[in-house]
Structure formats: C-alpha cells, structure tokens
Design a protein around this motif. Sequence first.
Motif, PDB file in Angstrom:
ATOM      1  N   GLY A 152      -9.363  28.368  68.596  1.00 22.35           N
ATOM      2  CA  GLY A 152     -10.791  28.317  68.846  1.00 22.35           C
ATOM      3  C   GLY A 152     -11.662  28.791  67.710  1.00 22.35           C
ATOM      4  O   GLY A 152     -12.877  28.566  67.726  1.00 22.35           O
ATOM      5  N   MET A 153     -11.065  29.458  66.699  1.00 18.20           N
ATOM      6  CA  MET A 153     -11.889  30.111  65.686  1.00 18.20           C
ATOM      7  C   MET A 153     -11.713  29.515  64.292  1.00 18.20           C
ATOM      8  O   MET A 153     -12.660  29.034  63.690  1.00 18.20           O
ATOM      9  N   ILE A 154     -10.502  29.600  63.763  1.00 13.86           N
ATOM     10  CA  ILE A 154     -10.288  29.176  62.378  1.00 13.86           C
ATOM     11  C   ILE A 154      -8.871  28.665  62.199  1.00 13.86           C
ATOM     12  O   ILE A 154      -7.971  28.977  62.980  1.00 13.86           O
ATOM     13  N   LEU A 155      -8.684  27.880  61.157  1.00 14.94           N
ATOM     14  CA  LEU A 155      -7.358  27.576  60.635  1.00 14.94           C
ATOM     15  C   LEU A 155      -7.061  28.611  59.544  1.00 14.94           C
ATOM     16  O   LEU A 155      -7.810  29.565  59.363  1.00 14.94           O
ATOM     17  N   GLN A 156      -5.980  28.411  58.840  1.00 17.81           N
ATOM     18  CA  GLN A 156      -5.685  29.318  57.728  1.00 17.81           C
ATOM     19  C   GLN A 156      -6.714  29.058  56.629  1.00 17.81           C
ATOM     20  O   GLN A 156      -6.726  28.018  55.989  1.00 17.81           O
ATOM     21  N   TRP A 157      -7.602  30.044  56.403  1.00 16.84           N
ATOM     22  CA  TRP A 157      -8.805  29.785  55.607  1.00 16.84           C
ATOM     23  C   TRP A 157      -8.535  29.690  54.113  1.00 16.84           C
ATOM     24  O   TRP A 157      -9.349  29.150  53.378  1.00 16.84           O
ATOM     25  N   ASP A 158      -7.407  30.213  53.630  1.00 15.04           N
ATOM     26  CA  ASP A 158      -7.162  30.103  52.192  1.00 15.04           C
ATOM     27  C   ASP A 158      -6.344  28.863  51.852  1.00 15.04           C
ATOM     28  O   ASP A 158      -5.884  28.707  50.726  1.00 15.04           O
ATOM     29  N   GLU A 159      -6.159  27.981  52.823  1.00 15.88           N
ATOM     30  CA  GLU A 159      -5.558  26.674  52.579  1.00 15.88           C
ATOM     31  C   GLU A 159      -6.659  25.622  52.655  1.00 15.88           C
ATOM     32  O   GLU A 159      -7.781  25.900  53.088  1.00 15.88           O
ATOM     33  N   SER A 160      -6.327  24.399  52.269  1.00 13.01           N
ATOM     34  CA  SER A 160      -7.363  23.381  52.149  1.00 13.01           C
ATOM     35  C   SER A 160      -7.068  22.158  53.011  1.00 13.01           C
ATOM     36  O   SER A 160      -6.014  22.040  53.631  1.00 13.01           O
ATOM     37  N   PHE A 161      -8.016  21.264  53.024  1.00 10.66           N
ATOM     38  CA  PHE A 161      -7.962  19.957  53.680  1.00 10.66           C
ATOM     39  C   PHE A 161      -7.455  18.982  52.629  1.00 10.66           C
ATOM     40  O   PHE A 161      -8.103  18.773  51.603  1.00 10.66           O
ATOM     41  N   ASP A 162      -6.267  18.393  52.861  1.00 17.83           N
ATOM     42  CA  ASP A 162      -5.604  17.560  51.860  1.00 17.83           C
ATOM     43  C   ASP A 162      -5.288  16.189  52.437  1.00 17.83           C
ATOM     44  O   ASP A 162      -4.842  16.064  53.587  1.00 17.83           O
ATOM     45  N   ILE A 163      -5.470  15.167  51.638  1.00 21.60           N
ATOM     46  CA  ILE A 163      -5.124  13.797  52.007  1.00 21.60           C
ATOM     47  C   ILE A 163      -4.138  13.262  50.987  1.00 21.60           C
ATOM     48  O   ILE A 163      -4.374  13.325  49.776  1.00 21.60           O
ATOM     49  N   GLY A 164      -2.999  12.750  51.451  1.00 24.24           N
ATOM     50  CA  GLY A 164      -2.028  12.126  50.565  1.00 24.24           C
ATOM     51  C   GLY A 164      -0.948  13.048  50.056  1.00 24.24           C
ATOM     52  O   GLY A 164       0.053  12.572  49.508  1.00 24.24           O
ATOM     53  N   SER A 165      -1.110  14.339  50.222  1.00 24.88           N
ATOM     54  CA  SER A 165      -0.079  15.325  49.886  1.00 24.88           C
ATOM     55  C   SER A 165      -0.523  16.654  50.475  1.00 24.88           C
ATOM     56  O   SER A 165      -1.588  16.757  51.088  1.00 24.88           O
ATOM     57  N   ASP A 166       0.287  17.685  50.299  1.00 22.05           N
ATOM     58  CA  ASP A 166      -0.010  18.989  50.898  1.00 22.05           C
ATOM     59  C   ASP A 166       0.099  20.062  49.825  1.00 22.05           C
ATOM     60  O   ASP A 166       1.182  20.312  49.288  1.00 22.05           O
ATOM     61  N   THR A 167      -1.025  20.688  49.495  1.00 21.11           N
ATOM     62  CA  THR A 167      -1.008  21.767  48.517  1.00 21.11           C
ATOM     63  C   THR A 167      -0.642  23.082  49.187  1.00 21.11           C
ATOM     64  O   THR A 167      -0.785  23.259  50.394  1.00 21.11           O
ATOM     65  N   LEU A 168      -0.192  24.027  48.406  1.00 18.62           N
ATOM     66  CA  LEU A 168       0.165  25.378  48.856  1.00 18.62           C
ATOM     67  C   LEU A 168       1.243  25.312  49.937  1.00 18.62           C
ATOM     68  O   LEU A 168       2.264  24.678  49.728  1.00 18.62           O
ATOM     69  N   THR A 169       1.066  25.948  51.112  1.00 17.91           N
ATOM     70  CA  THR A 169       2.138  25.977  52.114  1.00 17.91           C
ATOM     71  C   THR A 169       2.007  24.816  53.090  1.00 17.91           C
ATOM     72  O   THR A 169       0.926  24.277  53.294  1.00 17.91           O
ATOM     73  N   GLY A 170       3.132  24.465  53.726  1.00 17.66           N
ATOM     74  CA  GLY A 170       3.140  23.384  54.699  1.00 17.66           C
ATOM     75  C   GLY A 170       2.975  23.909  56.113  1.00 17.66           C
ATOM     76  O   GLY A 170       3.186  25.089  56.393  1.00 17.66           O
ATOM     77  N   VAL A 171       2.628  23.003  57.035  1.00 21.83           N
ATOM     78  CA  VAL A 171       2.435  23.430  58.415  1.00 21.83           C
ATOM     79  C   VAL A 171       3.760  23.581  59.159  1.00 21.83           C
ATOM     80  O   VAL A 171       3.807  24.211  60.224  1.00 21.83           O
ATOM     81  N   TYR A 172       4.861  23.029  58.611  1.00 19.50           N
ATOM     82  CA  TYR A 172       6.157  23.148  59.284  1.00 19.50           C
ATOM     83  C   TYR A 172       7.271  23.055  58.243  1.00 19.50           C
ATOM     84  O   TYR A 172       7.640  21.970  57.812  1.00 19.50           O
ATOM     85  N   ASP A 173       7.796  24.206  57.867  1.00 22.69           N
ATOM     86  CA  ASP A 173       8.811  24.254  56.816  1.00 22.69           C
ATOM     87  C   ASP A 173      10.071  23.469  57.187  1.00 22.69           C
ATOM     88  O   ASP A 173      10.783  22.973  56.298  1.00 22.69           O
ATOM     89  N   ALA A 174      10.364  23.372  58.477  1.00 16.69           N
ATOM     90  CA  ALA A 174      11.581  22.673  58.887  1.00 16.69           C
ATOM     91  C   ALA A 174      11.493  21.169  58.673  1.00 16.69           C
ATOM     92  O   ALA A 174      12.523  20.486  58.604  1.00 16.69           O
ATOM     93  N   ASP A 175      10.287  20.643  58.561  1.00 15.17           N
ATOM     94  CA  ASP A 175      10.120  19.195  58.404  1.00 15.17           C
ATOM     95  C   ASP A 175       9.987  18.753  56.956  1.00 15.17           C
ATOM     96  O   ASP A 175      10.416  17.647  56.600  1.00 15.17           O
ATOM     97  N   TYR A 176       9.368  19.566  56.122  1.00 16.52           N
ATOM     98  CA  TYR A 176       9.107  19.125  54.749  1.00 16.52           C
ATOM     99  C   TYR A 176       8.778  20.315  53.850  1.00 16.52           C
ATOM    100  O   TYR A 176       8.503  21.416  54.322  1.00 16.52           O
ATOM    101  N   THR A 177       8.795  20.039  52.568  1.00 15.94           N
ATOM    102  CA  THR A 177       8.407  21.017  51.554  1.00 15.94           C
ATOM    103  C   THR A 177       7.254  20.437  50.738  1.00 15.94           C
ATOM    104  O   THR A 177       7.361  19.312  50.236  1.00 15.94           O
ATOM    105  N   PRO A 178       6.150  21.165  50.618  1.00 13.43           N
ATOM    106  CA  PRO A 178       5.033  20.655  49.807  1.00 13.43           C
ATOM    107  C   PRO A 178       5.476  20.393  48.369  1.00 13.43           C
ATOM    108  O   PRO A 178       6.419  21.032  47.900  1.00 13.43           O
ATOM    109  N   PRO A 179       4.849  19.437  47.689  1.00 10.81           N
ATOM    110  CA  PRO A 179       3.593  18.754  48.063  1.00 10.81           C
ATOM    111  C   PRO A 179       3.774  17.544  48.981  1.00 10.81           C
ATOM    112  O   PRO A 179       2.791  16.995  49.438  1.00 10.81           O
ATOM    113  N   PHE A 180       5.005  17.108  49.215  1.00  5.10           N
ATOM    114  CA  PHE A 180       5.286  16.071  50.208  1.00  5.10           C
ATOM    115  C   PHE A 180       4.338  14.881  50.056  1.00  5.10           C
ATOM    116  O   PHE A 180       3.613  14.500  50.979  1.00  5.10           O
TER     117      PHE A 180
END
Length: 838
Positions: A774-802
């Motif tokens: 209801g409040m925030i996502l992880q604020w020191d991460e960003s909105f990314d399209i086409g790849s994933d910078t910094l940490t991923g939302v699920y380590d078991a599925d992929y490793t950034p930058p994916f």
Amino acid sequence: MRDARDFAAIFVLSSTIGIAALAGASAQQVTGTPGAPNATTTIDGRQLPPPPPEFGGEIKEQALQSTQWWPPRVVPPEGAPNVLVIITDDSGFGVPSTFGGVIPTAAMDQLAKEGLRFTGIHSTALCSPTRAALLTGRNHHTAGFGVISEQSTGFPSYNSIIEPDKATIGRTLRDHGYATSWFGKNHNVPAFAASQAGPFTQWPVGMGFEYFYGFVGGDANQWQPNLFRNTTQIYPFEGKPGWNLTTGMADDAIRHITELNQIDPSKPFFVKFAPGGVHAPHHPTPEWVEKIQKLELFDEGYEELRQTIFENQKKMGYVPADAKLAPWPDADILKPWDSLTDDEKKLFIRQVEIFAAYVAYTDHEIGRVIQAIRDMGKFDDTLIIYINGDNGTSAEGGPLGTPNEVAFFNGLNAIPAETQLKFYDEWGTEQTYNHMSAGWSWAFNTPFDWFKQNASRLGGVRQNMVVSWPNRITDAGGVRDQFMHVVDVTPTILDATGIPAPEIVDGIPQAPIDGVSFAYTFDAANTDAPSARRTQYFEMMGQWALYHDGWLLSTQVNRAPWQAFGAANADPLNNQVLQLYDLTTDPNQTTDVAADNPDKVTELKAIFIEEAKKNNVFPMDASVAARVISPRPNITAGRTEFVYTQPMVGLPQGSSPLLLNTSYTITAEIEVPEGGAEGMILTSGGRFGGYGFYLKDSKPVFLWNLVDLNRIRWEAPEALPPGKHTLEFEFTYDGLGVGTLAYNDMTGLGASGTGTLRVNGTAVQTQKMDRTLGMILQWDESFDIGSDTLTGVYDADYTPPFPLTAKLERLTIEVDRPQLSEADKARLEAALRAASDN
C-alpha cells in the motif's frame, strides 16, 4: 524570536576570527598584475555571481595596436581554509567511542584529540530536513524540508524544494573560488525530480556543487546502490564481488581531492562527505563484522549496554556525576532483555553486531579521507567538521528489527524472530535490507531517550560533533557544551573563510540566514562562554519542542517511530500533553517540571507559536505514512496511459507509473524469435519489494514480490512459439484508494485485488492477492523496461540484467484509479468528525 539581547550576545562573543573575517570580506584582495593571465581577486560577495569587471585593456581596429586584459580569477580571501564537512546517518549521541559509546570510532577519536568535541549540536530529528538546514543555514521548514522528500506535500515548507532565495553553502563557496564536491547521500532532490528528465536544479550539481558521487534518495543498498556521478547513473560494482559503496565513495573522494591538489594546489576545496552509514540497510564488509564479533560487546543486552555507555559518559565528563537515566520504557513499547526468548536474544545480538560493524567500518573509511588530506600536507589548513548523525538512532526496525526495511514502510513491522532467523547468516549481506531492534536504538541514544523522528525528545535531536583546524584551534582535546543547531554550520564556515553571506544570487534577494556562527568557541578563552544561540524550535510530524535560555518545552511522545500507520492527531499544536525541563539542572530531560511552572509553559508555547509562524511550520501535520503515498507533481501526475516503444532503465519510483492502490492493465506486444526467448519486459523495485513481467523459458510470467516475505506468481502453462504475441496482465483493485487519506483514513491502501494473465487474449491464470503493497516499492531500485538493473524481484528465476531477447514492439500501461462515491465521502466525513470530537 530574537531580540536585541540575542544580537548583543553574538556581538560580545565574536572571536577574533569572526572580526577578521568581516574585515577581510570588506576589503578586496588582488594578486598579480591586473589584466594579466595570473591575476586574482576576491569579491565582496554581496551579489553572486559577481558582476563582470569592466575591461581594462585597450581595443583598436587592429590587434597589434590593442592591449589585452584578462578578468582576474576569483579566489577566496587569503588564509581561507579547505573545508571538509562529514555527516553520518541515523546515529545517536551514545554511538561513537568518542562520546562514551562502546563501538570503536578511531577516526573520530583521533580528530577529537587534535580538535574540539561538541556536545550540544542539534538536528531536526529526520534526515532530509537536517541536511537542508545544514546546507542553507536556514531552519528546515524555511528551506522547504519540514519532512523528508518522500513525504512532501503541497505547502511551501513541506514541498522538498530549496527555493533559489536560499543559496547553499556550496553555491556561495563555489562562486568565491572554491572547488566544491559532494559524496554519498543526498536526500535533498525532490522525489518527483529524480529522473533522467530532470530538472537538475535541485540536484547537487544545480545547487553549487561542481562534482557529485552518490545517491539521491534516503538510503541505498551498499552492495548494489542506485548510484550517480553528477546526473548519470553508474554501476562501478558490476563484476566486482565484495564491492561496497562505503569504500567506493571514500576511494572516489580521495581520487577527486588528490586530482584537485595535483592540478591546482592553490585552490581550496569544500567537500561534503555524507556516508549512508548507519542508516538501514546496515551493510558492513565481512572483515568488520568479524572484528566486532570478537569484542563481544552486546551479550548482556540493551539495558546493560545503556548503563555501560552512561557510566562511560560520566567518566568522560559529558554528563554530571549525579545524573540519572530516564526509566526504561514500558514493556509494551520495548520488552526488557530478560523477558526475551532465546531466539530473540540470538537474533538481536546478530542485528546489533552488524550495526556496530557498519559504524566502525564507516568511521574507518572517513579516516581514510582525512588521512589523504594529511598526506597532501593540507591537514593543518583544513577545517574539518565531523557530525555524528543527522538525527538520533533509528527505531524504524521496530521492537523486533527486520530483515527488510521496505517491509516496515508497508506496515509490516512485527516479523517474528523465528522467521527472521532464517536470514541469520545472511544478515547485512546483499540478501537483506536489514534493521535492528529498537531496544538497541534506545541504548545508543544514551544519555537521552527515544529516537529518530521524535523531535520533542533529545534522543531524537541531540547529536555530537568534532571540529579540527590545527592552524586555528589550539585547545586540542577541548570540550564545548554550548547549545547549537545544524543551521549554525553554514554561518560558521562563512565566518572561518572570511566570506559573507550573499545578499543577491542570480538576481534573487536572499532570505536571512537563521544560523549563528559558533566559531567563537574555537578560542580557549570562550570554553565556557554563554551560548550564542538562545532559542530554537523543533517540529517533526506533529511532535514539537522549544528550547529557550536553558528551558525545553516539549510534547509528550504519543507515537513510537514504528507506529506510523494510524490516524493522525488532527490538532498537534493544542491536542498534546506539554512537558517542561530545566536543562541547566536536568541535562538529559528526566524530570518534568511543567506542573510547578505553568507560567513558563504558557510563555514558551507562545514563543514556539511565534517561531512556528516565522518559519512556516503551519499547517502542522501529524501524519506519517499517509504522506508517503500522497500525490505529488511528478511527471506521471494526472496521466492514465503510458506507452513505451523501446528499452529504458533507471527511471526512479517517484517519476514512474505508480501501480499501488489502483486497478491497472499492462499490455506487451512482442515478437519471439526462432529458438524461443527470455528476459525482462517490465520491472519496478527489486529483491526487497516490487514486481516483474518477464519471459522465462519463453513462458510469460508476472510476479509480485511482497517485501521478500511472499511472492505471488502468474505463469502461462506453455512456452510461446516464434512470432508476434500480445501479453496482458490485468489487475482489479478492491480498495477505495488514496482518496481516503483526505479524511485521515488509511483503509483505502493495501487492499486485496485480483490479477489475470492473458496470452493473445486468452486468460491463462487468475488469482487473488489478499493483500497488496500500500505504500512503496523498494525505493532505491528503478522502473526498467527491457532488462533489470541492480537486484531482481526473484533470484530463483533469473539473474539481472536479464535482457529481453524477444523484440519489444510496444508496452502500454493503463491505470484506473478508484474514485470515492458520494456515499463513501459521507461515511468518511462522518468518521472524521467523530474522531475529532473525541
């Protein structure tokens, strides 16, 4: 409000340095032959930038008959020192060994032996506001930072905008010839102006700092930070296991200062060095964890730690020998150590050892920067101001602590110890966004009580500080107890450098500086001089206080920092229990004498109201979490559709589409090549909270990461064949949305909803989320399209930058925010009236 006595006291207490500074500022100093390439000059500083000088050469029709004339280079007054301002984060009075703490802070200890120790410097009780006051010399509301940037609202004193009539100390020194730079935490860029679209006027490089290396938010993952050089995002940690920002920023500062010295050793520098330590997440390196563990500092618990620090402070002369501590809080606030379970004790000791390691590690890296200045031979001519903490120690981990601070900001602040112990071996690593039990925080604010956020208690606002300047300060090891505030730092630097506060900057008349120089304390003769500052107000989220001539009027604490999600006090000015303390006899605020001094209470409240009006404290707002989700003028405001046609990364949360507390539809038009595809289509947030829409083994997946405690996943049963496809995730939100906040009601946030994943128009999975963020996502991460910078939302599925190996042709986000019905409004209005009547 200041009267003639204030200015008389300041005048009487002005040291020789202050008088010399004023004299130096009024007399122009010129070196070299006027018009020659090597000519320099000081400026009177009333107007910045200074008007261009009149051409002093001669112009004929032919160059050979003309005389060249170069405008002189602007330099600071002769004898102006280099300046290094260090400010750590979320660190209370009893943290460093320099001031009685048990955690070794060798760099601060050494600096204290060579300089002065200050016991009476005060903060605002919160990060951004303290830093705005320090930078500008104006009180935090006057500077636009009544709260942190992430809580900003549409009032001048709360909008997180430092207006151009309040030039920073960086801007003033830069225009007088200093090389200015800023390392580490910023937290004074408005959250809605932190994207690649700018504007950058509120970034360090727009506020007078020629070089910036750091992060713009409130905190950062020290292993994989959202890091900028000037305004460009950088990733120096990629391919470097074990890289940590605390060392990285020290390395960059040393490199930068050394380069400046090599290029132009005559040019003085002004450096603001602001580590993320020790704000959560507590991320020290393994060797520092091992060093602290060997000391076994915390095995007896937090009450015993508090008593040890208190006795140390008595021996060191920071508190009177007959002083007493306020009682430990009630068990419903903080459980006594002896009542904890074995699991809780084990967990809490691990938490605090990581915190202590982070303290010692941060201080060590600060020491490396100071040593670099020594190695240049410039230590004696450098004014170093080392402030321990921008507020008291944080209790935002709650009584139990947390492996993920993002959980706290979403109202999840009571994660059982048994659950947290699953992270025991990973505590402080890249797998946690960790914070410690508030019991330790209470102890680390000794001899005071309460925490960061609590502006009415000295535990929230009393800091300590060490100042060194060997060419000027000769009373090595001295202690100064005068009452001071962070607004006094800027005028002190101006005093020391002989540079006046500007009257006009970029054509804009400047607001008066609220701070008072404490340079008079540099003289041994003024060790016991009366405080030049007689009055100071405090206010943070409805808790307030007033200091005046040794008295402290303060509101009784009515909310612990982790209690941030209820209805706010509707009248925080008047609906409060007022307490009164005589700090001349009760320096750590233990004995309330309000009942015996009703006239003094009335007098001081009237002064507070006068100060509040003067500094734009009103309208006073006691809400906390509600302000985090409050609408702001970011680039997405008022938009309901967002279209993207190419990859893009690094868009901060405050400038990206907000998918909390709303219905939405995300549609991705892609083309899968022969052989299949994988990769991130869209993500926002990361390991500690966020969402991702991606292909795994050519199967579409949508995943919500609920602050690393639960993950809800939608997945297509079959891989996509080669060719064009339309993928859609539709979410229908059940709650009333942020509109309830206007009625002091948070029930519209974090409600349930139902998500459906569709492939080429066919629903492949539907499931309900019983609770949403209801409040925030992880604020020191960003909105990314086409790849994933910094940490991923699920380590078991992929490793950034994916990176996405399918072709993205179009990505569309449609937002359908809830609207309150007339019946909803009537119900909420009635509830608000009923609450106000109680």
